[in-house]
Design an enzyme around this catalytic site. Structure first.
Site, PDB file in Angstrom:
ATOM      1  N   TYR A  11      49.721  45.378  35.581  1.00 37.83           N
ATOM      2  CA  TYR A  11      50.857  45.379  35.498  1.00 37.83           C
ATOM      3  C   TYR A  11      51.826  44.676  34.487  1.00 37.83           C
ATOM      4  O   TYR A  11      51.961  45.725  34.091  1.00 37.83           O
ATOM      5  CB  TYR A  11      51.426  44.683  36.693  1.00 37.83           C
ATOM      6  CG  TYR A  11      51.678  45.446  38.204  1.00 37.83           C
ATOM      7  CD1 TYR A  11      50.215  46.102  39.207  1.00 37.83           C
ATOM      8  CD2 TYR A  11      52.420  46.293  38.928  1.00 37.83           C
ATOM      9  CE1 TYR A  11      50.196  46.303  39.185  1.00 37.83           C
ATOM     10  CE2 TYR A  11      51.853  47.257  40.237  1.00 37.83           C
ATOM     11  CZ  TYR A  11      50.369  47.354  40.212  1.00 37.83           C
ATOM     12  OH  TYR A  11      50.347  47.831  41.390  1.00 37.83           O
TER      13      TYR A  11
ATOM     14  N   LYS B 140      38.885  40.887  45.910  1.00 43.41           N
ATOM     15  CA  LYS B 140      38.451  41.864  45.361  1.00 43.41           C
ATOM     16  C   LYS B 140      36.712  41.767  44.624  1.00 43.41           C
ATOM     17  O   LYS B 140      35.856  42.019  43.305  1.00 43.41           O
ATOM     18  CB  LYS B 140      37.739  43.678  44.347  1.00 43.41           C
ATOM     19  CG  LYS B 140      37.442  44.026  44.644  1.00 43.41           C
ATOM     20  CD  LYS B 140      36.785  44.699  46.013  1.00 43.41           C
ATOM     21  CE  LYS B 140      35.471  46.516  45.561  1.00 43.41           C
ATOM     22  NZ  LYS B 140      35.563  46.924  47.031  1.00 43.41           N
TER      23      LYS B 140
ATOM     24  N   ASP C 277      39.056  45.118  50.834  1.00 41.80           N
ATOM     25  CA  ASP C 277      39.257  46.498  51.321  1.00 41.80           C
ATOM     26  C   ASP C 277      38.281  46.500  52.551  1.00 41.80           C
ATOM     27  O   ASP C 277      39.241  47.307  54.154  1.00 41.80           O
ATOM     28  CB  ASP C 277      37.395  47.996  50.590  1.00 41.80           C
ATOM     29  CG  ASP C 277      36.284  46.431  50.362  1.00 41.80           C
ATOM     30  OD1 ASP C 277      36.695  45.493  50.265  1.00 41.80           O
ATOM     31  OD2 ASP C 277      35.576  47.508  49.974  1.00 41.80           O
TER      32      ASP C 277
ATOM     33  N   ASP D 212      50.556  45.279  45.674  1.00 44.66           N
ATOM     34  CA  ASP D 212      51.335  46.176  45.819  1.00 44.66           C
ATOM     35  C   ASP D 212      50.634  47.458  46.857  1.00 44.66           C
ATOM     36  O   ASP D 212      51.388  47.640  48.159  1.00 44.66           O
ATOM     37  CB  ASP D 212      51.144  46.883  44.571  1.00 44.66           C
ATOM     38  CG  ASP D 212      52.422  47.945  44.339  1.00 44.66           C
ATOM     39  OD1 ASP D 212      53.237  48.199  44.839  1.00 44.66           O
ATOM     40  OD2 ASP D 212      52.149  48.830  42.289  1.00 44.66           O
TER      41      ASP D 212
END
Ligand code: NAI
Length: 485
Positions: free
Chosen positions: A136, A183, A216, A240
């Site tokens: 972002y 991740k 995930d 988000d």
């Protein structure tokens, strides 16, 4: 100092940004309910969003609004639109960045009377999302006419701030577990930093259970067993996405509140947008902004009024009378005004279905106002990655680049295409695009800062190839500070 009569009636001044579309309706509704509940607030109305853009204010927030937020330190905000043709930066993102509101807090709690496929599971957790870093930052470049790149910027201090905030929030709400979700298995340096910092920082909170979950799997677990979560903390983009998923478990964006917290400023807002289709019709549901205002009351220390308002809302939802169309049974939707009257009539009543949670203030660490600098005891420059645009095959590129490096301070170590090694050939069948990374290592450590050697190499490569980007390969404190192919 002795309490004077003036102290007992002191009001907290709050910047109120009604915003666009249904914003003014849900803001008015929320202010009415808070006033009826006796919240000691003084509103300072301020403009932001579509009207500001149309006045030519490219940030979407006039200076008076920024001054008001800075002065008051607390804001309640409705949804903001970015009208097409008036710049492309969202006023929401601008406000978060200007005031460094690094922590986005999204409670995910089953609401009485709002039926979802998960009703009865006792979902009650909080997603803590880092709010200012990551992709972002919006630092993007076209590397070739057909290859785009964005920078995922993650800082150690940014991870520490958000993990400490998650821990402080857990303590303030009497929660027991913090799940750091990353991740890190793929992005070892960026996402891995969040995992590593999480492990370090949470050691300081022995009263909290700490776990790490690959993001995930976290998405999967949120759907199959959402009741296992207590506080989850994530980098910006993961947070988000998963905070919206989580909102979907308990009734959707229309009822989801949020807080944006920084050292100086806290801004509370509903997650939903301006719902232009129903704006001005008296149909909007103020629940999300009202729950955001409840978070605001707790932030300013008015726990009693927060609880009164929250429970009046719960009782209203439980009873199911005068609900707005988005949450009422089909054909039975009422007006915003009737819903507000009903909540006000229920002030003082306590929901029997929603367990009471004790809240305390979130003890946020105050960060010094200095440029953060992380020193390393040792630094070595060991090579350079040079990114080249080429339509030739890797073997030909390898021959030309190795030849270019002859007589320089470097040797060509490998070439990769989108992260997969293609020279020396490993026998795979990587689909080739015109974007290659060539890794050159110093034959021996440079004597100075290595810049002369790198410049020489770039000139040699530039005679045959179009290079568009380089990265130094460094080692900090003896550890490689770059990923392998
Ligand atoms: P939206 O949230 O405005 O609407 C999605 C759907 O939910 C629509 O069917 C709408 O009628 C309904 N809805 C949303 N809030 C509701 C409420 N309080 N009561 C009853 N129904 C409600 O999302 P959309 O349509 O994607 O965005 C509309 C505008 O809002 C866009 O300009 C967008 O940029 C802006 N927006 C602003 C946000 C913010 O300021 N934080 C967040 C999301 C969108």
């Amino acid at each position: 100092m002795d309490a004077t009569p003036a102290d007992t009636t002191a009001r907290t001044r709050v910047t109120a940004i009604a915003g666009d579309g249904i914003g003014p309706e849900v803001m008015r509704a929320t202010q009415q309910i808070l006033a009826a509940a006796g919240a000691r607030l003084e509103w300072e109305e301020a403009l932001a969003g579509a009207e500001a853009f149309r006045k030519g204010i490219s940030s979407g927030a006039p200076q008076e609004t920024l001054d008001s937020i800075a002065r008051n330190g607390v804001a309640l905000k409705g949804p903001l639109e970015t009208p097409v043709g008036y710049g492309e930066k969202s006023a929401n993102v601008t406000l978060r960045k200007i005031f460094e509101m690094y922590g986005n807090i999204r409670p995910v709690r089953e609401l009485p009377g709002i039926r979802t496929p998960f009703t009865g599971r006792g979902i009650d957790f909080v997603v803590v999302r880092e709010n200012v870093e990551d992709v972002y930052a919006g630092v993007e470049h076209m590397q070739t006419p057909g290859v785009a790149q964005t920078l995922k910027l993650i800082t150690e201090v940014g991870c520490e701030r958000i993990v400490r905030l998650a821990a402080a929030l857990a303590q303030a709400e009497g929660r027991k577990k913090v799940t750091v979700s990353t991740k890190a298995n793929i992005m070892k340096l960026t996402e891995g930093m969040m995992k590593r910092v999480g492990e370090q920082v949470l050691k300081e909170y022995p009263d909290l259970v700490h776990e790490h979950m690959i993001v995930d799997n976290c998405a999967h677990q949120m759907v199959i067993r959402p009741e296992q979560f207590d506080v989850t903390v994530m980098t910006n983009m993961n947070g988000d996405i998963l905070s919206d998923l989580a909102a979907g478990l308990v009734g959707g964006l229309g009822v989801a509140p949020s807080a944006n917290l920084g050292d100086q400023v806290a801004m509370f807002e509903a997650v939903h947008g301006s719902a232009p289709q129903i704006a001005g019709k008296g149909l909007a549901n103020p629940t999300a902004l009202l729950l955001s205002a409840v978070m605001m009351l707790r932030h300013i220390g008015d726990f009693a009024t927060a609880s009164t308002v929250e429970h009046a809302l719960y009782v209203t939802l439980e009873e199911g009378k005068d609900l707005t169309g988005d949450i009422a049974p089909a054909g039975q939707g009422g007006s915003t005004g009737a819903f507000v009257d009903r909540v006000i009539a229920n002030l003082g009543r306590q929901s029997e279905k929603v367990p009471v949670r004790e809240y305390r203030s979130i003890a946020m660490k105050k960060w010094p106002a200095i440029t953060w600098y992380r020193a390393a005891t040792t630094r070595e420059l060991v090579g350079v990655d040079v990114f080249v645009e080429s339509e030739r095959d890797p073997r030909a590129i390898g021959i030309t680049l190795a030849a270019a490096a002859e007589g320089s301070a470097f040797t060509l170590e490998m070439i990769s295409s989108r992260g997969a090694q293609v020279w020396p050939d490993l026998g795979g069948n990587t689909f080739l695009v015109d974007h290659f990374r060539a890794r050159f290592m110093f034959k021996e450590p440079p004597k100075g800062n290595g810049i002369a050697e790198i410049t020489d190499l770039l000139q040699r490569i530039g005679r045959q190839h179009n290079w568009m980007h380089i990265e130094k390969l460094q080692r900090f404190d003896g550890a490689d500070a770059y990923s392998k192919a």
